[in-house]
Motif scaffolding. Structure first.
Motif, short mmCIF file in Angstrom:
data_model
loop_
_atom_site.label_atom_id
_atom_site.label_comp_id
_atom_site.label_asym_id
_atom_site.label_seq_id
_atom_site.Cartn_x
_atom_site.Cartn_y
_atom_site.Cartn_z
N LEU A 92 7.98 -10.58 -5.31
CA LEU A 92 7.39 -9.47 -4.56
C LEU A 92 8.40 -8.34 -4.38
O LEU A 92 8.05 -7.15 -4.48
CB LEU A 92 6.84 -9.96 -3.22
CG LEU A 92 5.62 -10.87 -3.33
CD1 LEU A 92 5.24 -11.42 -1.96
CD2 LEU A 92 4.44 -10.17 -3.98
N TRP A 93 9.67 -8.68 -4.14
CA TRP A 93 10.72 -7.67 -4.03
C TRP A 93 10.85 -6.92 -5.36
O TRP A 93 10.95 -5.68 -5.39
CB TRP A 93 12.05 -8.31 -3.65
CG TRP A 93 13.17 -7.31 -3.60
CD1 TRP A 93 13.54 -6.56 -2.52
CD2 TRP A 93 14.05 -6.93 -4.67
NE1 TRP A 93 14.59 -5.73 -2.86
CE2 TRP A 93 14.92 -5.94 -4.16
CE3 TRP A 93 14.17 -7.32 -6.00
CZ2 TRP A 93 15.91 -5.35 -4.96
CZ3 TRP A 93 15.16 -6.73 -6.78
CH2 TRP A 93 16.02 -5.76 -6.26
N LEU A 94 10.86 -7.66 -6.46
CA LEU A 94 11.00 -7.05 -7.78
C LEU A 94 9.82 -6.12 -8.06
O LEU A 94 9.99 -5.03 -8.60
CB LEU A 94 11.13 -8.14 -8.85
CG LEU A 94 11.61 -7.72 -10.22
CD1 LEU A 94 12.95 -7.01 -10.16
CD2 LEU A 94 11.69 -8.93 -11.13
N CYS A 95 8.62 -6.53 -7.69
CA CYS A 95 7.45 -5.69 -7.87
C CYS A 95 7.57 -4.40 -7.06
O CYS A 95 7.28 -3.31 -7.57
CB CYS A 95 6.19 -6.46 -7.48
SG CYS A 95 4.66 -5.55 -7.81
N MET A 96 8.00 -4.52 -5.82
CA MET A 96 8.16 -3.32 -4.99
C MET A 96 9.25 -2.41 -5.55
O MET A 96 9.11 -1.18 -5.55
CB MET A 96 8.44 -3.70 -3.55
CG MET A 96 7.20 -4.29 -2.88
SD MET A 96 7.40 -4.64 -1.13
CE MET A 96 8.34 -6.16 -1.18
N ALA A 97 10.33 -3.01 -6.07
CA ALA A 97 11.40 -2.22 -6.68
C ALA A 97 10.88 -1.49 -7.92
O ALA A 97 11.16 -0.30 -8.11
CB ALA A 97 12.58 -3.12 -7.03
N GLU A 98 10.12 -2.19 -8.75
CA GLU A 98 9.59 -1.56 -9.95
C GLU A 98 8.57 -0.48 -9.58
O GLU A 98 8.54 0.59 -10.20
CB GLU A 98 8.94 -2.60 -10.86
CG GLU A 98 8.50 -2.01 -12.17
CD GLU A 98 7.93 -3.02 -13.14
OE1 GLU A 98 7.75 -2.64 -14.31
OE2 GLU A 98 7.65 -4.16 -12.75
N ASN A 99 7.76 -0.72 -8.56
CA ASN A 99 6.80 0.30 -8.13
C ASN A 99 7.49 1.57 -7.66
O ASN A 99 7.01 2.67 -7.89
CB ASN A 99 5.88 -0.24 -7.03
CG ASN A 99 4.70 -0.99 -7.61
OD1 ASN A 99 4.40 -0.89 -8.79
ND2 ASN A 99 4.02 -1.75 -6.77
N ARG A 100 8.63 1.42 -6.99
CA ARG A 100 9.40 2.59 -6.57
C ARG A 100 9.80 3.39 -7.80
O ARG A 100 9.72 4.62 -7.81
CB ARG A 100 10.62 2.15 -5.76
CG ARG A 100 11.33 3.28 -5.06
CD ARG A 100 12.49 2.80 -4.17
NE ARG A 100 12.06 1.85 -3.15
CZ ARG A 100 12.41 0.55 -3.13
NH1 ARG A 100 13.20 0.05 -4.04
NH2 ARG A 100 11.98 -0.24 -2.17
N CYS A 101 10.22 2.69 -8.85
CA CYS A 101 10.62 3.36 -10.09
C CYS A 101 9.42 4.05 -10.74
O CYS A 101 9.53 5.19 -11.20
CB CYS A 101 11.17 2.34 -11.08
SG CYS A 101 12.65 1.50 -10.51
N LEU A 102 8.29 3.36 -10.79
CA LEU A 102 7.09 3.94 -11.39
C LEU A 102 6.64 5.19 -10.62
O LEU A 102 6.29 6.20 -11.23
CB LEU A 102 5.96 2.89 -11.41
CG LEU A 102 6.15 1.73 -12.39
CD1 LEU A 102 5.14 0.63 -12.12
CD2 LEU A 102 6.09 2.20 -13.83
#
Length: 128
Positions: A92-102
């Motif tokens: 979930l942390w990785l998803c949120m980190a990637e969403n910030r990038c997107l």
């Protein structure tokens, strides 16, 4: 969910990883490695496994230096450290980190739902 493959280099390969594991550049390759490692992390890591996960995710060298995702993972680490007490928290942390990038790249974000992430990044039988 991101529906289509990028049409230009400026869109980058990271968004493309939603549909396939075929990487187009170093940015996509590093996110593939991060996602696969998180998906196959132990559900509840032991103390030693937590240390290994903290080292891998916390000291991971962001090699994405060009394009819309340049330095994105490094920025995510500055924002917050990856939680390693469970596979769920890490993914979930990785998803949120990637969403910030997107979001910063002006692209649609992913839905950060654990069941969706597991079905995307881990084979049902656990086989890599």
């Amino acid at each position: 969910r991101v529906q289509s493959a990028p049409n230009t280099a400026s869109e980058g390969a990271m968004a493309y990883l939603t549909e396939t594991n075929e990487t187009k550049d170093i940015c996509g390759a590093q996110w593939l490695l991060l996602w696969t490692t998180a998906a196959y992390a132990p559900e509840t890591p032991t103390k030693d496994e937590k240390v290994a996960l903290e080292t891998f995710f916390g000291k991971f060298q962001d090699l994405c230096r060009n394009g819309p995702y340049a330095g994105c993972y490094a920025n995510a680490l500055q924002h917050s450290r990856p939680p390693v007490s469970s596979r769920r928290e890490l993914m979930l942390w990785l998803c949120m980190a990637e969403n910030r990038c997107l979001r910063e790249a002006g692209l649609p974000t992913k839905r950060c739902r654990h069941a969706d992430l597991i079905s995307r990044w881990r084979y049902p039988d656990g086989y890599l």
